[in-house]
Write a protein that holds these residues in place. Structure first.
Motif, PDB file in Angstrom:
ATOM      1  N   PHE A  71       1.305  -1.506  -0.356  1.00 35.10           N
ATOM      2  CA  PHE A  71      -0.035  -0.089  -0.206  1.00 35.10           C
ATOM      3  C   PHE A  71       1.032   1.212   0.122  1.00 35.10           C
ATOM      4  N   VAL A  72       0.069   2.302  -0.648  1.00 30.31           N
ATOM      5  CA  VAL A  72       1.199   3.179  -0.943  1.00 30.31           C
ATOM      6  C   VAL A  72       0.205   4.786  -0.756  1.00 30.31           C
ATOM      7  N   LEU A  73       0.728   5.476   0.381  1.00 26.15           N
ATOM      8  CA  LEU A  73       0.296   6.385   0.640  1.00 26.15           C
ATOM      9  C   LEU A  73       0.495   7.926   0.448  1.00 26.15           C
ATOM     10  N   ASP A  74       0.399   8.743  -0.610  1.00 22.20           N
ATOM     11  CA  ASP A  74       0.380  10.126  -0.871  1.00 22.20           C
ATOM     12  C   ASP A  74       0.077  11.106   0.241  1.00 22.20           C
ATOM     13  N   GLN A  75       1.752  11.535   0.478  1.00 20.53           N
ATOM     14  CA  GLN A  75       1.514  12.328   1.863  1.00 20.53           C
ATOM     15  C   GLN A  75       1.649  13.813   1.760  1.00 20.53           C
ATOM     16  N   SER A  76       1.633  14.017  -0.200  1.00 23.37           N
ATOM     17  CA  SER A  76       1.853  15.185  -0.165  1.00 23.37           C
ATOM     18  C   SER A  76       0.606  16.559   0.215  1.00 23.37           C
ATOM     19  N   GLY A  77       0.908  18.078   0.249  1.00 28.36           N
ATOM     20  CA  GLY A  77       0.037  18.733   1.335  1.00 28.36           C
ATOM     21  C   GLY A  77      -1.418  18.400   0.579  1.00 28.36           C
ATOM     22  N   SER A  78      -1.292  18.758  -1.024  1.00 27.64           N
ATOM     23  CA  SER A  78      -3.022  18.437  -1.441  1.00 27.64           C
ATOM     24  C   SER A  78      -3.429  17.789  -0.686  1.00 27.64           C
ATOM     25  N   MET A  79      -3.361  16.217  -0.347  1.00 26.15           N
ATOM     26  CA  MET A  79      -3.400  15.793  -0.066  1.00 26.15           C
ATOM     27  C   MET A  79      -5.292  15.821   1.378  1.00 26.15           C
ATOM     28  N   TYR A 104      -9.956   9.745   4.054  1.00 23.53           N
ATOM     29  CA  TYR A 104     -11.018   9.265   2.939  1.00 23.53           C
ATOM     30  C   TYR A 104      -9.848   8.049   2.279  1.00 23.53           C
ATOM     31  N   ALA A 105      -8.618   8.788   2.135  1.00 24.52           N
ATOM     32  CA  ALA A 105      -7.010   7.631   2.108  1.00 24.52           C
ATOM     33  C   ALA A 105      -7.023   6.522   3.088  1.00 24.52           C
ATOM     34  N   ARG A 106      -7.337   6.989   4.333  1.00 25.95           N
ATOM     35  CA  ARG A 106      -6.764   6.180   5.439  1.00 25.95           C
ATOM     36  C   ARG A 106      -7.224   5.335   5.505  1.00 25.95           C
ATOM     37  N   ILE A 107      -9.112   5.206   5.778  1.00 28.57           N
ATOM     38  CA  ILE A 107     -10.309   4.634   5.505  1.00 28.57           C
ATOM     39  C   ILE A 107     -10.639   3.857   4.669  1.00 28.57           C
ATOM     40  N   LEU A 108      -9.512   4.226   3.384  1.00 27.72           N
ATOM     41  CA  LEU A 108      -9.818   2.853   1.831  1.00 27.72           C
ATOM     42  C   LEU A 108      -8.383   1.639   1.816  1.00 27.72           C
ATOM     43  N   LEU A 109      -7.657   2.496   2.574  1.00 24.89           N
ATOM     44  CA  LEU A 109      -6.526   1.810   2.852  1.00 24.89           C
ATOM     45  C   LEU A 109      -6.281   0.542   3.469  1.00 24.89           C
ATOM     46  N   ALA A 110      -6.864   0.888   4.869  1.00 25.50           N
ATOM     47  CA  ALA A 110      -7.234   0.052   6.131  1.00 25.50           C
ATOM     48  C   ALA A 110      -8.128  -1.019   5.882  1.00 25.50           C
ATOM     49  N   SER A 111      -9.328  -0.513   5.162  1.00 22.54           N
ATOM     50  CA  SER A 111     -10.201  -1.293   5.164  1.00 22.54           C
ATOM     51  C   SER A 111      -9.165  -2.565   3.602  1.00 22.54           C
ATOM     52  N   LEU A 112      -8.864  -2.318   3.040  1.00 19.57           N
ATOM     53  CA  LEU A 112      -8.190  -3.415   2.188  1.00 19.57           C
ATOM     54  C   LEU A 112      -6.633  -4.074   3.364  1.00 19.57           C
ATOM     55  N   ALA A 113      -6.207  -3.625   3.923  1.00 12.78           N
ATOM     56  CA  ALA A 113      -6.016  -3.878   4.873  1.00 12.78           C
ATOM     57  C   ALA A 113      -5.862  -5.233   5.231  1.00 12.78           C
ATOM     58  N   TYR A 114      -7.092  -4.868   6.287  1.00 14.45           N
ATOM     59  CA  TYR A 114      -7.871  -5.771   6.415  1.00 14.45           C
ATOM     60  C   TYR A 114      -8.208  -6.863   5.720  1.00 14.45           C
ATOM     61  N   MET A 131       0.985  -6.359  -6.141  1.00 12.51           N
ATOM     62  CA  MET A 131       0.186  -5.726  -6.527  1.00 12.51           C
ATOM     63  C   MET A 131       0.614  -4.756  -5.322  1.00 12.51           C
ATOM     64  N   LEU A 132       1.132  -3.268  -6.677  1.00 16.24           N
ATOM     65  CA  LEU A 132       1.157  -2.103  -5.433  1.00 16.24           C
ATOM     66  C   LEU A 132      -0.651  -1.632  -5.126  1.00 16.24           C
ATOM     67  N   VAL A 133      -1.206  -0.858  -4.463  1.00 19.49           N
ATOM     68  CA  VAL A 133      -2.281   0.173  -4.794  1.00 19.49           C
ATOM     69  C   VAL A 133      -2.142   1.435  -3.671  1.00 19.49           C
ATOM     70  N   LEU A 134      -2.381   2.218  -4.216  1.00 23.58           N
ATOM     71  CA  LEU A 134      -1.934   3.706  -4.500  1.00 23.58           C
ATOM     72  C   LEU A 134      -3.344   4.496  -4.313  1.00 23.58           C
ATOM     73  N   ALA A 135      -2.918   5.413  -3.036  1.00 24.40           N
ATOM     74  CA  ALA A 135      -3.803   6.771  -2.739  1.00 24.40           C
ATOM     75  C   ALA A 135      -3.963   7.800  -3.081  1.00 24.40           C
ATOM     76  N   VAL A 139      -3.152  -0.605  -8.497  1.00 22.50           N
ATOM     77  CA  VAL A 139      -3.964  -0.030  -8.949  1.00 22.50           C
ATOM     78  C   VAL A 139      -3.691   0.790  -8.053  1.00 22.50           C
ATOM     79  N   ILE A 140      -4.433   2.275  -9.059  1.00 25.81           N
ATOM     80  CA  ILE A 140      -4.110   3.965  -8.405  1.00 25.81           C
ATOM     81  C   ILE A 140      -4.933   3.769  -8.090  1.00 25.81           C
ATOM     82  N   PHE A 141      -6.126   4.435  -6.614  1.00 27.90           N
ATOM     83  CA  PHE A 141      -7.460   5.433  -6.501  1.00 27.90           C
ATOM     84  C   PHE A 141      -6.803   6.988  -6.377  1.00 27.90           C
ATOM     85  N   GLN A 142      -7.209   7.514  -7.662  1.00 26.21           N
ATOM     86  CA  GLN A 142      -7.823   8.909  -7.709  1.00 26.21           C
ATOM     87  C   GLN A 142      -8.173   9.317  -6.594  1.00 26.21           C
ATOM     88  N   LEU A 143      -8.399  10.175  -5.521  1.00 31.30           N
ATOM     89  CA  LEU A 143      -9.260  11.205  -4.740  1.00 31.30           C
ATOM     90  C   LEU A 143      -9.431  12.426  -5.197  1.00 31.30           C
TER      91      LEU A 143
END
Length: 283
Positions: free
Chosen positions: A80-88, A100-110, A173-177, A202-206
């Motif tokens: 899992f890859v989380l973008d930490q740039s300021g626009s998040m 939103y990204a936190r919950i999405l990645l946490a759900s997939l992690a479970y 699998m790389l999962v990016l948010a 897999v790229i989740f563009q939020l």
């Protein structure tokens, strides 16, 4: 459960479990269930697989070579890859992109943990990819705890961003948010460098509704969340231009990411997370 309700729980562990439980209930009768389930699933054929395992009925329907595998065979690496740039930090109606990204990645992690996949977490900050939680024992708990503490700031500064070298001996699998907004094709260049036949990306563009629709009226002061720059404009005057440029950018991004084994999923912050993930898993 609505995203606003999940955020109000102020408990990422509980929110992730609620979404993952809802997903398992919703997909238990599906023939293909994807990441983090205990049911039979399919994956793309890669060199070295026995051709006898190709599902030719699915090939006739989808024109894709898909290999059937059981849950016991699905011990793949999921990063899992989380973008930490300021626009998040961008938010609409009480929902920030980061939350939103936190919950999405946490759900997939479970979900992935229930299947027995090896899961790990990476962040992208100031244009550098950093491993923060390695695969191993209690990785799901560590991922949740790390996601809870992560903040967003800064810009993409590096011109040569790359991922750490990953194993090529097993499927990954790389999962990016991320918002996947870029200035000089930095995201596209990164994805093109790491895409490969044994690595599904897999790229989740939020994105917010206003980022996509821009239906604001009147005068507004806009701030660049990465640089801090501010600009005052009359929304009615620039609306058509903003919409046109947004459409052009997204269309160009779609075109550039038509790469084998890369899947771009565009998500609105108003979309229920469980519905987004269900559509992803059943596609």
């Amino acid at each position: 459960m609505l995203t606003t309700e999940l955020i109000k729980l102020n408990n990422l562990q509980l929110a992730g479990k609620l979404v993952s439980d809802e997903l398992l209930l919703g997909i238990q009768t599906s023939q293909r269930s994807g990441i983090g389930t205990e049911f039979e699933q399919f994956r793309h054929y890669v060199p070295g697989d026995d051709p006898k395992r190709i599902d030719w009925k699915l090939f006739a329907k989808s024109n894709q070579y898909l290999v059937r595998e059981s849950a016991t065979e699905s011990n793949q690496q999921i990063r899992f890859v989380l973008d930490q740039s300021g626009s998040m930090n961008y938010a609409e109606n009480g929902i920030s992109r980061l939350n939103y990204a936190r919950i999405l990645l946490a759900s997939l992690a479970y979900l992935a943990n229930r299947q027995g996949d090896q899961i790990s977490l990476y962040t992208l900050h100031d244009g550098a990819v950093q491993p923060v939680v390695p695969a191993g024992k209690q990785s799901v708990q560590k991922i949740i705890a790390t996601l809870e503490s992560i903040t967003a700031s800064g810009t993409w500064q590096s011109t040569a961003t790359s991922f750490p070298e990953f194993s090529r001996k097993q499927s990954e699998m790389l999962v990016l948010a991320s918002d996947f907004l870029q200035v000089d094709n930095e995201w596209v260049n990164l994805i093109q460098r790491v895409a490969g036949p044994r690595r599904e990306i897999v790229i989740f563009q939020l994105l917010g509704d206003q980022e996509l629709d821009f239906s604001l009226q009147g005068f507004y002061r806009f701030q660049d969340l990465e640089t801090g720059r501010e600009l005052e404009i009359e929304a009615d005057v620039v609306r058509d231009t903003v919409r046109q440029r947004a459409t052009e950018y997204l269309n160009q991004l779609d075109e550039k990411l038509r790469i084998p084994h890369v899947r771009l999923i565009r998500v609105r912050l108003s979309d229920p997370i469980a519905l987004v993930l269900k559509q992803f898993l059943l596609a």
